[in-house]
Design a protein around this motif. Structure first.
Motif, PDB file in Angstrom:
ATOM      1  N   ALA A 137     -13.298  63.731  39.082  1.00 18.15           N
ATOM      2  CA  ALA A 137     -12.047  63.817  39.824  1.00 18.15           C
ATOM      3  C   ALA A 137     -10.973  62.986  39.133  1.00 18.15           C
ATOM      4  O   ALA A 137     -11.259  62.083  38.345  1.00 18.15           O
ATOM      5  CB  ALA A 137     -12.260  63.311  41.247  1.00 18.15           C
ATOM      6  N   MET A 168      -8.548  75.068  34.911  1.00 16.65           N
ATOM      7  CA  MET A 168      -8.240  75.034  36.338  1.00 16.65           C
ATOM      8  C   MET A 168      -7.165  76.054  36.611  1.00 16.65           C
ATOM      9  O   MET A 168      -6.176  76.105  35.898  1.00 16.65           O
ATOM     10  CB  MET A 168      -7.712  73.655  36.755  1.00 16.65           C
ATOM     11  CG  MET A 168      -8.713  72.552  36.668  1.00 16.65           C
ATOM     12  SD  MET A 168      -9.804  72.495  38.100  1.00 16.65           S
ATOM     13  CE  MET A 168      -8.706  71.842  39.322  1.00 16.65           C
ATOM     14  N   PRO A 191      -3.333  70.233  39.697  1.00 17.14           N
ATOM     15  CA  PRO A 191      -4.023  69.219  40.511  1.00 17.14           C
ATOM     16  C   PRO A 191      -3.052  68.610  41.522  1.00 17.14           C
ATOM     17  O   PRO A 191      -1.922  68.281  41.178  1.00 17.14           O
ATOM     18  CB  PRO A 191      -4.454  68.173  39.475  1.00 17.14           C
ATOM     19  CG  PRO A 191      -3.501  68.339  38.348  1.00 17.14           C
ATOM     20  CD  PRO A 191      -3.087  69.776  38.316  1.00 17.14           C
ATOM     21  N   HIS A 192      -3.484  68.544  42.789  1.00 13.68           N
ATOM     22  CA  HIS A 192      -2.606  67.943  43.777  1.00 13.68           C
ATOM     23  C   HIS A 192      -3.328  66.993  44.716  1.00 13.68           C
ATOM     24  O   HIS A 192      -2.734  66.466  45.629  1.00 13.68           O
ATOM     25  CB  HIS A 192      -1.860  69.015  44.574  1.00 13.68           C
ATOM     26  CG  HIS A 192      -2.792  70.016  45.192  1.00 13.68           C
ATOM     27  ND1 HIS A 192      -3.221  71.126  44.502  1.00 13.68           N
ATOM     28  CD2 HIS A 192      -3.365  70.073  46.405  1.00 13.68           C
ATOM     29  CE1 HIS A 192      -4.029  71.829  45.278  1.00 13.68           C
ATOM     30  NE2 HIS A 192      -4.127  71.215  46.446  1.00 13.68           N
ATOM     31  N   ARG A 193      -4.659  66.852  44.557  1.00 10.57           N
ATOM     32  CA  ARG A 193      -5.365  65.866  45.368  1.00 10.57           C
ATOM     33  C   ARG A 193      -6.091  64.905  44.452  1.00 10.57           C
ATOM     34  O   ARG A 193      -6.422  65.255  43.321  1.00 10.57           O
ATOM     35  CB  ARG A 193      -6.368  66.576  46.276  1.00 10.57           C
ATOM     36  CG  ARG A 193      -5.753  67.296  47.457  1.00 10.57           C
ATOM     37  CD  ARG A 193      -6.856  67.779  48.365  1.00 10.57           C
ATOM     38  NE  ARG A 193      -7.877  68.472  47.576  1.00 10.57           N
ATOM     39  CZ  ARG A 193      -8.329  69.692  47.865  1.00 10.57           C
ATOM     40  NH1 ARG A 193      -7.823  70.345  48.896  1.00 10.57           N
ATOM     41  NH2 ARG A 193      -9.254  70.241  47.122  1.00 10.57           N
ATOM     42  N   ASN A 245      -9.063  64.033  44.503  1.00  5.28           N
ATOM     43  CA  ASN A 245     -10.401  64.410  44.080  1.00  5.28           C
ATOM     44  C   ASN A 245     -10.405  65.750  43.343  1.00  5.28           C
ATOM     45  O   ASN A 245     -11.425  66.379  43.185  1.00  5.28           O
ATOM     46  CB  ASN A 245     -11.376  64.413  45.261  1.00  5.28           C
ATOM     47  CG  ASN A 245     -10.985  65.467  46.286  1.00  5.28           C
ATOM     48  OD1 ASN A 245      -9.820  65.808  46.408  1.00  5.28           O
ATOM     49  ND2 ASN A 245     -11.962  65.970  47.005  1.00  5.28           N
ATOM     50  N   ASP A 246      -9.208  66.201  42.916  1.00  3.15           N
ATOM     51  CA  ASP A 246      -9.128  67.393  42.084  1.00  3.15           C
ATOM     52  C   ASP A 246      -9.531  67.063  40.659  1.00  3.15           C
ATOM     53  O   ASP A 246      -9.322  65.957  40.184  1.00  3.15           O
ATOM     54  CB  ASP A 246      -7.685  67.923  42.049  1.00  3.15           C
ATOM     55  CG  ASP A 246      -7.370  68.753  43.257  1.00  3.15           C
ATOM     56  OD1 ASP A 246      -6.171  68.957  43.513  1.00  3.15           O
ATOM     57  OD2 ASP A 246      -8.311  69.189  43.938  1.00  3.15           O
ATOM     58  N   GLN A 247     -10.047  68.095  39.948  1.00  6.24           N
ATOM     59  CA  GLN A 247     -10.142  67.947  38.502  1.00  6.24           C
ATOM     60  C   GLN A 247      -8.811  68.344  37.901  1.00  6.24           C
ATOM     61  O   GLN A 247      -7.930  68.861  38.584  1.00  6.24           O
ATOM     62  CB  GLN A 247     -11.267  68.843  37.971  1.00  6.24           C
ATOM     63  CG  GLN A 247     -12.634  68.277  38.300  1.00  6.24           C
ATOM     64  CD  GLN A 247     -13.717  69.107  37.648  1.00  6.24           C
ATOM     65  OE1 GLN A 247     -13.859  70.294  37.926  1.00  6.24           O
ATOM     66  NE2 GLN A 247     -14.476  68.488  36.762  1.00  6.24           N
TER      67      GLN A 247
END
Lengths: 273, 229, 320
Positions: C167, C252, C256-258, C260-262
């Protein structure tokens, strides 16, 4: 020049000392010894500093005069391995007692250093620093206090139009007077000066000396100096130290015209040190 | 502070020179009077300028020394040096006066009367020498011993004056000579006075005590922090 | 031969003829040559990159989210990689600056100089600086993901791995650990450069040690701290090894916006392009263009930080 009105002497609340008249003892040093590890830097010093008078500490380099000065506001606490025996009583209370609040003590006993050390802030913020620490917030209160302090330090007229300019832009003599204004802003009873004029030219030095004579009306001043003529000019009492011992202590006029101890005579006439 | 110390040594040398010149002048003047030696009296007159010049040199050296801000014993020494040099200059002047009157007396027959001049001259010379010795050796006790003797000398001078006054009334032809003797007596008394002043200065130099004008108490200065309050 | 004072004060006869100083010339030449060499190498590298990369650079290139096949110059883009790299650097900064500064403040202002604990901490910081970056990657995997992440999932009763997997947060933390020595050292140097007189003056006015640090010492040390930040950012932006196991993804579909995103990454993308491409000739232009973008991003991040630092410096110097 604005007058600074002092509150009565009230060292930690438990004491019941009343206001003392000029000339009475304010700081009593009793059998004070100081050790750096095992080395003894101050040997059994006893002397009495009188209120609203100027007391000078003189002596050759390394004799302990600055060390003793720093005992009076416990700045020696900052050095590792320092041990103190004996007592320093201010207003009747021993300042080395464990229940003494060092922060409060340092508000009552201010210090001016050999090399002027204004903060890299504006002139106004320098003087207001101590006041803000104590919680003064209102702009009008701060403005008034800053003006009073700068006036008392004989600096107001020179800086009143650039209070928010950098303190580092002032000349050496002005910076030192700023440091004095900063110290007196928190209304201490005692001002300690460690060779305040040694880095200044003669004219700036003489202004500082005039300032000391003016300040003594309201503050008790202890000054360390290696310049004997300066001690003779500004102080009422002089203490001569040699190798950690107090050799002689008395009225300045006597010390410099007819000292009692031969070592004092030899030092004052330049036969050594 | 080496330069200060060498300046002090030089000042002391000048003072010692001036002191010995003054002492010699007085001795010579008295000798000229006793021996009726006209030439010796002229010598005294001619060498007075040396003493005057030394006074100026000493004052000048003292001012320069004060500018170097001496303290304690050194400061007292410079003050005392200036005062002693003034006293010595006046002593030299008195010696010249004595020599001048001695020259006039040489040219006339001696007065026939019993006057205790020898005692006056020896007391005065002795006071002067003692004061100068006390200065050289910094001997405070010896200096103090000189001071009471001044009364004696004053009394002797008064006595001589009265005797001379009476003699003048009885022998009008000797008035001129008697007046000269009166002046000489006064000069000797003044020399002793200056010796007393110098003795007081020596006491100040050694003990830092001002013992002048004993009827007035000395000034008090700042309160002693160890005893006051 | 005795030289008399007269001889010494008379000007020498050889005054006019200046002898050519070979040694000085030689060394001046040598240092000039070295400087020129370095600049030349830099210029050659940059020229090569720019020459090959600029043609492939376009507004579309930097604003497009590519499809899975990102080897086609006509359709590919690097927007997710730009976002990914920027985010991970920023999150890293949020962690490394406070921790680094606090450690440096402890070491300089509080720790007794001779104590064993102090010396252990210093040794640890020095050794940390020498650890290879791939080792940090493995550390990040083992500690942050497998230990912290899995336990966090267990604590939160997550049905599947939410935190216990690669993440953005774990990659950033790994980078933070890697760049910690840089920030600590830079901060310590700037703290040490502050004259003790300022601290003494503050204490003598009745300030506590903490008040002195917060009001006088840290503001004065800010340029140095920012320098540490700049160095950390410069190093982290280009590092690929630490993020390999901790958060970077091959592909992806969305940005990515969180935490715990990759995420995708510019440096990693260069590696992918150069090793996974079916047609290296076609991909070459994208490759160099990506490198140009990475360099530009690094320069921009640095530039912003340097700007902030110079404004802080100006403010400290003159408060007009």
């Amino acid at each position: 020049m604005a007058q600074i009105v002092l509150p009565k002497v009230t060292i930690p609340a438990s004491s019941s000392v009343t206001s003392t008249a000029p000339g009475n003892e304010l700081i009593g040093i009793h059998n004070l010894s100081l050790f750096y590890g095992n080395a003894r830097a101050l040997k059994d010093i006893s002397l009495s500093i009188r209120e609203r008078l100027v007391t000078a500490f003189i002596g050759p380099s390394g004799c302990g005069k600055s060390t003793l000065l720093r005992c009076l506001n416990r700045m020696n606490d900052l050095i590792d391995g320092v041990r103190i025996e004996g007592g320093v009583h201010i207003g009747g209370h021993n300042i080395n007692d464990p229940d003494v609040d060092v922060i409060e003590l340092r508000k009552r006993v201010g210090m001016v250093f050999q090399k002027s050390n204004p903060f890299p802030k504006s002139i106004y913020d320098n003087v207001a620093y101590g006041l803000r620490l104590q919680g003064m917030k209102a702009r009008s209160d701060l403005d008034a206090a800053v003006e009073v302090s700068l006036s008392a330090a004989a600096l107001w007229d020179e800086v009143k139009d650039r209070l928010h300019g950098s303190a580092l832009g002032l000349s050496g003599g002005q910076q030192q007077r700023l440091c004095i204004a900063r110290a007196i802003a928190v209304k201490p009873e005692i001002i300690l000066m460690d060779e305040p004029a040694s880095a200044l030219d003669p004219i700036a030095t003489s202004r500082i000396e005039d300032l000391i004579l003016e300040l003594k009306k309201n503050f008790t001043i202890v000054i360390v100096t290696h310049n004997m003529q300066q001690a003779a000019r500004v102080s009422d009492h002089t203490a001569f130290f040699y190798m950690g011992e107090l050799v002689e202590f008395g009225a300045t006029s006597k010390i410099f015209t007819s000292p009692g101890q031969k070592r004092t005579e030899d030092y004052v006439t330049g036969r050594f040190g | 502070m080496e330069h200060l110390h060498s300046d002090l040594v030089e000042l002391r040398q000048k003072l010692l020179t001036m002191a010995s010149l003054a002492e010699v002048s007085v001795n010579q003047a008295v000798r000229a009077l006793i021996d009726r030696d006209y030439d010796l009296a002229m010598q005294v007159h001619n060498s007075d300028h040396l003493i005057d010049r030394l006074e100026m040199e000493i004052d000048d050296a003292s001012i320069h020394l004060l500018a170097k801000a001496p303290l304690a014993g050194d400061l007292r020494f410079v003050m005392v040096a200036m005062k002693i040099s003034h006293n010595l200059e006046r002593v030299g002047d008195e010696a010249t006066k004595i020599a001048k009157r001695a020259r006039e007396l040489c040219q006339e027959p001696p007065v026939k009367m019993q006057l205790d001049f020898p005692r006056l001259t020896s007391l005065a010379l002795d006071s002067l020498k003692s004061a100068l010795d006390a200065f050289v050796h910094r001997d405070s006790a010896a200096a103090r011993a000189i001071i009471p003797r001044d009364r004696q000398i004053d009394a002797l001078n008064r006595e001589i004056n009265e005797l001379l006054a009476d003699f003048m009334v009885a022998h009008p032809e000797a008035v001129h000579r008697c007046l000269n003797l009166t002046v000489i007596s006064k000069s000797l008394e003044r020399i002793a006075d200056h010796a007393k002043n110098m003795a007081e200065d020596v006491v100040y130099l050694c003990e830092a005590q001002d013992i002048r004008h004993s009827r007035i108490p000395p000034p008090s200065g700042a309160p002693d922090p160890l005893t006051a309050g | 031969m005795k030289a008399s004072l007269d001889e010494l004060s008379r000007p020498s006869r050889h005054f006019r003829t200046v002898r050519f100083d070979f040694v000085s010339f030689f060394f001046t030449g040598l240092t000039g040559l070295a400087t020129f060499l370095i600049l030349a190498i830099l210029a050659v590298i940059l020229a090569n990159i720019l020459f090959n990369g600029l043609p492939g650079l376009s507004w579309r290139f930097v604003s497009t989210i590519p499809k899975k096949d990102f080897f086609d110059p006509a359709t590919t883009g690097v927007l997710p990689m730009i976002i990914g790299t920027t985010f991970r650097v920023l999150v890293m900064t949020l962690f490394v600056i406070p921790v680094g500064v606090t450690t440096a403040v402890y070491l300089t202002e509080y720790a007794p100089a001779s104590a064993l604990v102090t010396r252990i901490i210093r040794a640890a910081v020095n050794n940390l600086a020498g650890v290879p970056s791939i080792v940090f990657g493995l550390f990040g995997l083992g500690f942050f993901i497998n230990f912290l992440g899995r336990n966090l999932d267990a604590l939160l009763h997550n049905p599947g791995p939410v935190w216990g997997q690669p993440a953005l947060i774990w990659a950033s933390l790994t980078l933070a650990v890697m760049t910690l020595p840089v920030v600590i050292v830079a901060t310590e140097e700037s703290l040490k450069a502050i004259p003790p007189g300022l601290r003494e003056a503050s204490l003598a006015l009745g300030a506590t040690k903490l008040e002195t640090i917060l009001k006088i010492v840290l503001p004065q040390a800010l340029p140095g701290i920012l320098t540490g930040g700049i160095l950390a950012v410069s190093r982290a932006a280009g590092e690929v090894a630490p993020i390999l196991f901790t958060g970077v993804a091959y592909y992806m579909a969305s940005l990515p916006h969180r935490l715990n995103d990759q995420f995708m990454d510019l440096g990693y993308h260069v590696f992918v392009l150069s090793t996974q491409s079916p047609d290296i000739e076609k991909t070459r232009s994208i490759l160099f263009a990506t490198v140009v973008v990475l360099l530009l991003l690094t320069f921009t991040l640095n530039f912003v930080a340097v700007l902030i630092r110079s404004r802080v410096r100006k403010k400290l110097r003159s408060l007009a």
